[in-house]
Write an enzyme that holds these catalytic residues in place. Structure first.
Site, PDB file in Angstrom:
ATOM      1  CE1 TYR A  48      -9.014   3.029   8.161  1.00 39.46           C
ATOM      2  CE2 TYR A  48      -9.407   5.154   9.098  1.00 39.46           C
ATOM      3  CZ  TYR A  48      -8.471   4.333   8.811  1.00 39.46           C
ATOM      4  OH  TYR A  48      -7.319   4.534   8.490  1.00 39.46           O
TER       5      TYR A  48
ATOM      6  CE1 TYR B 108      -4.468 -10.507  21.837  1.00 42.41           C
ATOM      7  CE2 TYR B 108      -2.132 -11.791  21.764  1.00 42.41           C
ATOM      8  CZ  TYR B 108      -3.774 -11.775  21.493  1.00 42.41           C
ATOM      9  OH  TYR B 108      -4.285 -12.816  21.111  1.00 42.41           O
TER      10      TYR B 108
ATOM     11  NE  ARG C 127      -6.185   8.133   1.057  1.00 42.59           N
ATOM     12  CZ  ARG C 127      -5.414   7.434   1.637  1.00 42.59           C
ATOM     13  NH1 ARG C 127      -4.978   7.609   2.826  1.00 42.59           N
ATOM     14  NH2 ARG C 127      -4.902   6.585   0.891  1.00 42.59           N
TER      15      ARG C 127
ATOM     16  CE  LYS D  73      -6.802   1.683  10.750  1.00 46.62           C
ATOM     17  NZ  LYS D  73      -5.544   1.117  10.496  1.00 46.62           N
TER      18      LYS D  73
ATOM     19  N   GLY E 118       0.712  -1.227  -0.065  1.00 50.14           N
ATOM     20  CA  GLY E 118      -0.140  -0.002   0.130  1.00 50.14           C
ATOM     21  C   GLY E 118       0.884   1.049   0.115  1.00 50.14           C
TER      22      GLY E 118
HETATM   23  N1  UDP Z   1     -12.876  16.318   0.004  1.00 51.37           N
HETATM   24  C1  UDP Z   1     -13.274  17.282  -1.010  1.00 51.37           C
HETATM   25  N2  UDP Z   1     -13.013  16.733  -2.317  1.00 51.37           N
HETATM   26  C2  UDP Z   1     -12.802  15.464  -2.600  1.00 51.37           C
HETATM   27  C3  UDP Z   1     -12.308  14.735  -1.614  1.00 51.37           C
HETATM   28  C4  UDP Z   1     -12.431  14.931  -0.271  1.00 51.37           C
HETATM   29  O1  UDP Z   1     -13.300  18.411  -0.665  1.00 51.37           O
HETATM   30  O2  UDP Z   1     -12.949  15.246  -3.901  1.00 51.37           O
HETATM   31  C5  UDP Z   1     -12.848  16.587   1.421  1.00 51.37           C
HETATM   32  C6  UDP Z   1     -13.554  15.790   2.322  1.00 51.37           C
HETATM   33  O3  UDP Z   1     -14.838  15.947   2.333  1.00 51.37           O
HETATM   34  C7  UDP Z   1     -12.723  16.005   3.698  1.00 51.37           C
HETATM   35  C8  UDP Z   1     -11.521  16.586   3.135  1.00 51.37           C
HETATM   36  O4  UDP Z   1     -11.554  16.678   1.800  1.00 51.37           O
HETATM   37  O5  UDP Z   1     -13.316  17.467   4.504  1.00 51.37           O
HETATM   38  C9  UDP Z   1     -10.305  15.296   3.250  1.00 51.37           C
HETATM   39  O6  UDP Z   1     -10.953  14.215   2.862  1.00 51.37           O
HETATM   40  P1  UDP Z   1      -9.992  12.992   2.699  1.00 51.37           P
HETATM   41  O7  UDP Z   1     -10.901  11.903   2.109  1.00 51.37           O
HETATM   42  O8  UDP Z   1      -8.663  13.237   1.906  1.00 51.37           O
HETATM   43  O9  UDP Z   1      -9.840  12.343   4.014  1.00 51.37           O
HETATM   44  P2  UDP Z   1     -10.264  12.482   5.568  1.00 51.37           P
HETATM   45  O10 UDP Z   1      -9.617  13.372   6.268  1.00 51.37           O
HETATM   46  O11 UDP Z   1     -11.772  12.965   5.421  1.00 51.37           O
HETATM   47  O12 UDP Z   1     -10.351  10.943   5.831  1.00 51.37           O
END
Ligand code: UDP
Length: 323
Positions: A146, A160, A187, A150, A11
């Site tokens: 998720y 543990y 993301r 976690k 990953g």
């Molecule tokens: N976000 C956005 N446009 C996108 C994808 C994500 O505005 O195309 C916003 C999302 O709503 C969040 C922030 O960017 O507020 C970070 O999103 P990400 O999925 O990267 O990670 P998160 O911190 O939310 O797990």
């Protein structure tokens, strides 16, 4: 020679950890079921004598021959889009997966480091987030699979540690970016850069006033390496406290890429945290760690990486569908 098992080794973070441990002179065993990982991230290591790859799902019983000094559990879908698509696997890898890792660690007398997350704080009411904050998580919302996996993973790891005396480390990872992020993982950074590269508008969710704090991957790996070698078993935040709104972030990407497209607003996903910024007092004092790479430098390296990908790679990454 020390031997380390890295789950999720193909990953984004796992592959950077493989690189780091190879560089430090370890024998590295990467394990991945390749649901969200990509062999391309580690293919440069295949020719090395001290690198092995196991194509295996860590939620199933793990068998690794030989000694192990360290186990790093990094297998998990890690973006909101991924865990919406594969919620059950997300829950299983955080629960059954860590149980298998901890059991293996007992047999091998290995130290375990688990990848936890700022998501354990949910949509936080305390800002910035120190490790002592217990969080504000919706267990049945879309992120619950998720966040709760976690949180369970942290609880299991501590059990543990206290019950079996296992050596354990817990890193709470805040938003991290860099080369090898999957272009279609949803993301914000790969979304914005991918859109700029394709000449599409950048999809900002909500009014973009929500904040995040982005850490460059090399800084994160350095923090994890130091934590593993430390003697501190309580959770430690690793992230960059340089906070920015998503709107400002989009504007930075527009400037960096020179795209003539604009930011457009789409509905804000459910339970999207309004603010996030790590309190890194502990990392500073216990590990002597703090981030070194500014967002301007890190974004440039990351953009150059995405630009350097061949058309085939871009296509493959945009349409990587194994689930
Ligand atoms: N976000 C956005 N446009 C996108 C994808 C994500 O505005 O195309 C916003 C999302 O709503 C969040 C922030 O960017 O507020 C970070 O999103 P990400 O999925 O990267 O990670 P998160 O911190 O939310 O797990």
């Amino acid at each position: 020679m020390k031997r380390v098992l890295i789950t999720g080794g193909a990953g984004f973070l796992g592959s950077h950890l493989c690189d780091r441990f190879i560089k430090e002179g370890y024998h590295v065993i990467a394990m991945d079921n390749l649901i969200t990982g990509d062999l391309k991230n580690i293919e440069h290591l295949f020719q090395l004598e001290h690198f092995e790859f196991y194509h295996h799902d860590v939620s199933k019983f793990i068998h690794v021959p030989g000694d192990l000094d360290y186990i790093l559990h990094f297998a998990s879908p890690a973006s909101p889009i991924d865990y919406l698509k594969i919620p059950i696997q997300t829950l299983k890898v955080g629960s059954l997966g860590i149980h298998n890792c901890l059991g293996l660690a007992r047999v091998k007398k290995a130290r375990v480091l688990i990848a936890s997350t700022s998501e354990v704080y949910g949509d936080p009411n305390v800002h910035p987030q120190p490790e002592e904050y217990w969080g504000n998580v919706n267990p049945v919302g879309p992120r619950g699979v998720y966040d709760e996996a976690k949180r369970f993973q942290e609880a299991m790891t501590m059990a543990y540690h206290t019950y079996h005396g296992l050596e354990t480390r817990i890193v709470r990872i805040f938003n991290t970016y860099g080369p090898r992020m999957r272009l279609n993982d949803g993301r914000v950074l790969p979304a914005f850069i991918g859109q700029a590269l394709r000449g599409e508008d950048l999809t900002m969710f909500g009014d973009g006033s929500q904040t995040r704090s982005f850490c460059y991957v090399d800084d994160l790996v350095e923090g994890i390496y130091r934590l593993l070698l430390s003697d501190y078993a309580q959770p430690v935040n690793i992230g960059n406290p340089d906070e920015i709104t998503i709107k400002e972030f989009g504007e930075e990407i527009i400037k960096l890429t020179g795209t003539s497209q604009k930011l457009i607003s789409l509905p804000l996903p459910t339970d999207d945290p309004k603010q996030r910024k790590p309190d890194i007092t502990k990392a500073r004092s216990i590990l002597g760690w703090e981030p070194k790479v500014s967002r301007a430098e890190g974004l440039k390296i990351t953009y150059d990486y995405f630009k350097s990908l061949s058309k085939d790679d871009l296509f493959r990454m945009a349409h990587h569908k194994t689930f």
